[in-house]
Design an enzyme around this catalytic site. Structure first.
Site, PDB file in Angstrom:
ATOM      1  N   ASP A 152       0.891  -1.059  -0.092  1.00  0.00           N
ATOM      2  CA  ASP A 152       0.302  -0.029  -0.027  1.00  0.00           C
ATOM      3  C   ASP A 152       0.780   1.255  -0.315  1.00  0.00           C
ATOM      4  OD1 ASP A 152      -2.582   1.772   0.492  1.00  0.00           O
ATOM      5  OD2 ASP A 152      -1.660   1.522   2.298  1.00  0.00           O
ATOM      6  N   ASP A 154       1.375   5.096   0.555  1.00  0.00           N
ATOM      7  CA  ASP A 154       0.673   5.909   1.053  1.00  0.00           C
ATOM      8  C   ASP A 154       1.943   7.637   0.883  1.00  0.00           C
ATOM      9  OD1 ASP A 154      -1.196   7.628   2.616  1.00  0.00           O
ATOM     10  OD2 ASP A 154      -0.462   6.703   4.191  1.00  0.00           O
ATOM     11  N   GLU A 156       1.820  11.194   0.734  1.00  0.00           N
ATOM     12  CA  GLU A 156       1.250  11.774   1.073  1.00  0.00           C
ATOM     13  C   GLU A 156       2.636  13.951   0.823  1.00  0.00           C
ATOM     14  OE1 GLU A 156      -0.343  11.702   4.893  1.00  0.00           O
ATOM     15  OE2 GLU A 156      -0.600  10.205   4.531  1.00  0.00           O
ATOM     16  N   TYR A 240     -11.680  11.727   4.459  1.00  0.00           N
ATOM     17  CA  TYR A 240     -11.499  12.042   5.928  1.00  0.00           C
ATOM     18  C   TYR A 240     -10.196  13.721   6.329  1.00  0.00           C
ATOM     19  CZ  TYR A 240      -8.059   8.409   6.027  1.00  0.00           C
ATOM     20  OH  TYR A 240      -7.335   7.365   6.165  1.00  0.00           O
TER      21      TYR A 240
END
Length: 406
Positions: A152, A154, A156, A240
């Site tokens: 995965d 991620d 950012e 979110y």
């Protein structure tokens, strides 16, 4: 954690479902997405597991009868290789044991996270991509055989939107897709069945990194959304962190739809919400069945400078604070009469206000989580995931609400 979107017919239909599922997530009747040719799961009930929480919430507590996918957070990139977090080896052994008793459970190593650097340099050239992918797969798939079923990503964030101190380049947008392609190629060469490749990508929010305070952040500036979706099994869409310490007023962390009284200007108001984010991704070429909807198991708090007419909602604030997880909020705030609970029908979310202390808290509860997950199923998405499993209560009330529609 972003951009301009017109409402499609699917989006309008999905918004009407929200009211239907408010009382019962099972009211959504659309079937889950069909599996694709790469053998990805029929649906996803995903849980991020934060390794630093394992002292209080060990791997053995993961409710693997309910969860289909665990994402272990986080490895990071250092010197062109993937790190193994301190204490993670014990967690990996426990995950292997958990999988032995739950053979359908899939475990991915999540690489990155907020504040994690190294991606821009590692993805810069063909040689650097080969180096980091080879090193990461060697570490986790050969170093810990039988534990991991996927990776995965991620990051950012490429190009802009992440912490100001993290290196980023305009070339990151193309390189993020190329990095995913290199992972896909190398994962396919491991053998032993299909290995998952996913990525946690941002939804609409205000700029938190290199941009001016309150600037809109657009994920399409960071990622070729349609292009990277073709490489991934699915996207974990982080619907979110839309109301954070970068918001000018106290607001919802994960509103379902636009709230008319929200002073946030357009175009952000249109897409800085759960349904708007999904619609935006679809507009940019991401199929619904490649989206897994994210829900937060934590709250966000603001000390407001005035109560206003709306019990602390949409008010200017001077300091933000962490009210903790759903488990904390349930045990400490919902039992305290000083905290008044309210509900917004547009946001489909609760909030709390302490008038004596002028404190506002946005949070989710099982009702709002069930609404979001019911929407995901009705809209034909692949599933739902949460950040993160240790933040539930001991009865797994939030997870059960998230899993019920599936």
């Amino acid at each position: 954690m972003s951009s301009l979107r017109v409402v499609t017919a699917l989006g309008l239909a999905a918004l009407t479902v929200v009211g239907t599922v408010a009382g019962s997530a099972s009211a959504a009747t659309a079937g889950p997405a069909a599996p694709d040719h790469r053998g990805a799961p029929n649906h996803v009930v995903g849980a991020y597991f934060a390794g630093w929480e394992s002292g209080d919430f060990p791997v053995s507590k993961i409710p693997a009868d309910t969860v289909t996918n665990v994402f272990y957070a986080f490895s990071t990139i250092a010197d062109g290789a993937c790190t193994v977090p301190s204490g993670a080896a014990g967690d990996f052994a426990a995950l292997k044991q958990l999988k032995a008793s739950h053979p359908n459970l899939k475990v991915s190593i999540s690489i990155g996270g907020w504040g994690a650097g190294g991606f821009s340099d590692a993805a810069l050239t063909d040689a650097s991509r080969k180096k980091v992918v080879g090193a990461c797969l060697n570490t986790f798939f050969r170093g810990y055989p039988g534990v991991f079923d996927g990776v995965d990503i991620d990051w950012e964030f490429p190009v802009s939107g992440g912490p100001a101190e993290i290196p980023a380049r305009p070339a990151d947008k193309q390189n993020a897709t190329l990095l995913a392609k290199e992972f896909r190629k190398e994962l396919d060469q491991l053998g032993g069945g299909h290995k998952l490749l996913t990525a946690a990508l941002p939804a609409g929010r205000l700029q938190t990194g290199k941009g001016k305070y309150g600037d809109p952040y657009d994920p399409a500036n960071s990622f070729d959304l349609g292009g990277i979706a073709k490489v991934l099994d699915w996207i974990n869409l982080m619907t979110y962190d839309m109301g954070t310490g970068f918001s000018p007023v106290s607001t919802f962390n994960a509103p379902m739809a636009q709230v008319p009284s929200d002073p946030l200007g357009q175009p952000m108001k249109r897409w800085n919400n759960v349904t708007g984010a999904v619609q935006y991704y679809e507009q940019h070429g991401v199929p619904a069945d490649r989206i897994v909807l994210g829900v937060p198991f934590y709250g966000r708090g603001f000390h407001v400078t005035q109560a206003g007419p709306n019990h602390g909602l949409f008010q200017p604030w001077d300091t933000s604070f962490d009210p903790g997880s759903w488990g904390d909020i349930k045990a400490k705030l919902l039992t305290d009469p000083a905290w008044e609970q309210h509900w917004d029908d547009n946001a489909q979310a609760p909030w709390l206000y302490n008038a004596a202390e002028q404190k506002f808290v946005s949070f989710e509860n099982p009702r709002s989580i069930g609404i979001r997950s019911g929407y995901a199923r009705a809209a034909g998405l692949r599933g739902a995931f949460m950040w993160e499993i240790a933040e539930d209560d001991s009865a797994h009330s939030m997870l059960n609400a998230m899993a019920k529609p599936w």
